[in-house]
Design an enzyme around this catalytic site. Sequence first.
Site, mmCIF file in Angstrom:
data_model
loop_
_atom_site.group_PDB
_atom_site.id
_atom_site.type_symbol
_atom_site.label_atom_id
_atom_site.label_comp_id
_atom_site.label_asym_id
_atom_site.label_seq_id
_atom_site.Cartn_x
_atom_site.Cartn_y
_atom_site.Cartn_z
ATOM 1 N N LYS A 160 10.029 -39.193 -1.614
ATOM 2 C CA LYS A 160 10.548 -39.489 -2.952
ATOM 3 C C LYS A 160 10.505 -40.980 -3.217
ATOM 4 O O LYS A 160 10.160 -41.426 -4.304
ATOM 5 C CB LYS A 160 11.976 -38.962 -3.091
ATOM 6 C CG LYS A 160 12.007 -37.471 -3.374
ATOM 7 C CD LYS A 160 13.373 -36.868 -3.180
ATOM 8 C CE LYS A 160 13.226 -35.350 -3.076
ATOM 9 N NZ LYS A 160 14.385 -34.715 -2.466
ATOM 10 N N GLN A 186 20.452 -35.260 -1.100
ATOM 11 C CA GLN A 186 19.512 -34.480 -0.300
ATOM 12 C C GLN A 186 20.252 -33.350 0.409
ATOM 13 O O GLN A 186 21.227 -33.587 1.128
ATOM 14 C CB GLN A 186 18.828 -35.391 0.728
ATOM 15 C CG GLN A 186 17.789 -34.697 1.581
ATOM 16 C CD GLN A 186 16.576 -34.245 0.769
ATOM 17 O OE1 GLN A 186 16.080 -34.987 -0.071
ATOM 18 N NE2 GLN A 186 16.126 -33.019 0.984
ATOM 19 N N ASP A 241 18.472 -33.562 -11.221
ATOM 20 C CA ASP A 241 18.091 -32.247 -10.719
ATOM 21 C C ASP A 241 18.341 -31.160 -11.763
ATOM 22 O O ASP A 241 17.741 -30.091 -11.702
ATOM 23 C CB ASP A 241 18.906 -31.910 -9.459
ATOM 24 C CG ASP A 241 18.057 -32.036 -8.215
ATOM 25 O OD1 ASP A 241 16.823 -32.064 -8.342
ATOM 26 O OD2 ASP A 241 18.636 -32.126 -7.121
#
Lengths: 381, 381
Positions: B141, B185, B208
């Site tokens: 990422k 995460q 998200d």
Amino acid sequence: MAASSSITTSSTTSKLLFTSSSTSTAARLLPFTTTSSFKCRAFHFHRHRFNPLLHVHVGPFKNPRIVFTHSTNRPPSSFVSAALATEASAKVIDGKKVAKEIRDEVAAEVSKMKEAIGVVPGLAVILVGDRKDSATYVRNKKKACEDVGIKSFDARLPEDSTEEEVIKHISGFNNDPAVHGILVQLPLPSHINEQNVLNAVCIEKDVDGFHPLNIGRLAMRGREPLFVPCTPKGCIELLHRYGVVIKGKRAVVIGRSNIVGMPAALLLQREDATVSVVHSRTKNPEEFTREADIIISAVGQANMVKGSWIKPGAVIIDVGINPVEDSKSPRGYRLVGDVCYDEAIKIASAITPVPGGVGPMTIAMLLSNTLTSAKRIHNFK
Amino acid sequence: MAASSSITTSSTTSKLLFTSSSTSTAARLLPFTTTSSFKCRAFHFHRHRFNPLLHVHVGPFKNPRIVFTHSTNRPPSSFVSAALATEASAKVIDGKKVAKEIRDEVAAEVSKMKEAIGVVPGLAVILVGDRKDSATYVRNKKKACEDVGIKSFDARLPEDSTEEEVIKHISGFNNDPAVHGILVQLPLPSHINEQNVLNAVCIEKDVDGFHPLNIGRLAMRGREPLFVPCTPKGCIELLHRYGVVIKGKRAVVIGRSNIVGMPAALLLQREDATVSVVHSRTKNPEEFTREADIIISAVGQANMVKGSWIKPGAVIIDVGINPVEDSKSPRGYRLVGDVCYDEAIKIASAITPVPGGVGPMTIAMLLSNTLTSAKRIHNFK
């Protein structure tokens, strides 16, 4: 939102009308239709014997899949599929009776709570303006609250109230410990932003269950909404109380409104049905309904779902409440559902009538949600 | 949640594995399966000509319903239904290429924004513990951010961090004006309550898109989510970029996870598809998929969807990434999707490969969401 405010019954007048939000659109666009144009198509089972091969995808005689089963796979004797009997008729799901049972249960719980901890659940309704129908609904809610021992509060504000004034009243109820549920009667006057007003209701008191946070939790596995929207909750409650197995069944929801169709689909999916949502953009919706063990219709289209759309033995929950012109009625109209009842009753295994099906459940669920809220706030089991 | 963290690609190793949350369950329960047990069934179109009447509900030759149409109803010449040609093969939807296009677009926008108002979008990732796979995802990422000019922040906390410590770091990022997106995460160490931690991310930075408030808005008509979850957004983006018409089509989503299936179904419905969600409790899921113009599969079951499950001309988006034992591979395994690719490519009109289909889209969408967030916060159009 405030769906519980949108589908309301006055037992004295039998007026059951959609008055707000998306599901009501169709009914409002088609407020009066002549009976003839909405009469069920000439598809009479007592005259022409039903030929399933012409109308039903999966041969019904081969696989009638009656969903009325509890622990065994055999249908209770009273639930005979229309396809298997000449003069068979679906079980009528009596929403009025079930709603009464629920109101009695709520009353008993309210009384128990009062005795145990001295708390009385409270529901506040905010009415802005002078709409007669809205005033009637608010009166009915007040009456229903009184009947079960829930304390009702109301704020009646003039038509020209500002958004700030309305929100000020909501804040007052948000902070009032005697109030456990808050409803804003819709529609609001056009100069007021509905979303701003509804968002002002604190989520712990949003007994309508339409806050996006509640809807999100309803959609997500492993999350629990604080409140389940009243009308779809009423639909599922009817299925439960009539012993309809949902798990593993095919369900079709007709209509995808925020207040009924969409949450009903989410609820059915939570109960492990395989759900298809049919809507205005669906080509050949009947291809979906013909495969369904359970149909929930909430579109506001009089008699849209014909007998030929229904699989023998299916269970039908008809949320639609549509006025159609009827010169024989003293009022000049009568109310019908989305489903052509006369045809459906001969092929389904169970069906809700209109009126007297889902209609009475909405207020019952509102009372139940208010009780739930009071219990949660006071940590009363 | 943090789905973008759950399905991640490392281009160097081609390891694409589910690592968190509900969709990954199946893959984790079945981490390694022998190739043979998951080999597509002997249903080879080059040997036996496909007989649609045996497998497809609506005769495909009569109504192949190719969904690859723009303004006309005729399919573009490159999109030939497998049913209509002997050696036809589906268009391969190249997720790697599309993801690259999107990253290039994001890079251009980031640079434009920096020039115009001096703001650089920032993404923060919080990693708790020492899981190697998680560390790899975080590194990927970070690299992806750098490539497009997004500033990346990370907090690496020891395995034995308390929930409070993790939340303290989230609060820090919530209040940091240089951070526009926050990712936690997953999975978190088992002593930490995942929901509490995820709920601490402020909704304006929840790139998200899995906050229930976002999911609720996604479900509701007339509401807009702040962020659309990355993987399902990637699926829809692939359909858009390949010109697949969604409106009015039948879509089947296989799997109802919070991170892929459920939001994918909501997205398809928002685009006016008629959506059925098939899941572990569905009897005969192939009866649904055989009617679908669009299939999105996200269950983590290697080669579950056979050729016989697919309607000729259907478009298939395969989200599954499943390792199957493969002695010929130097790693001892290879990755396959939920869909039996070799069979599907001969009957579908378009299909995503695994790897190289949906996988690369997730990070691209995460970057896109971070840019969207920065633009919104700084009111930059």
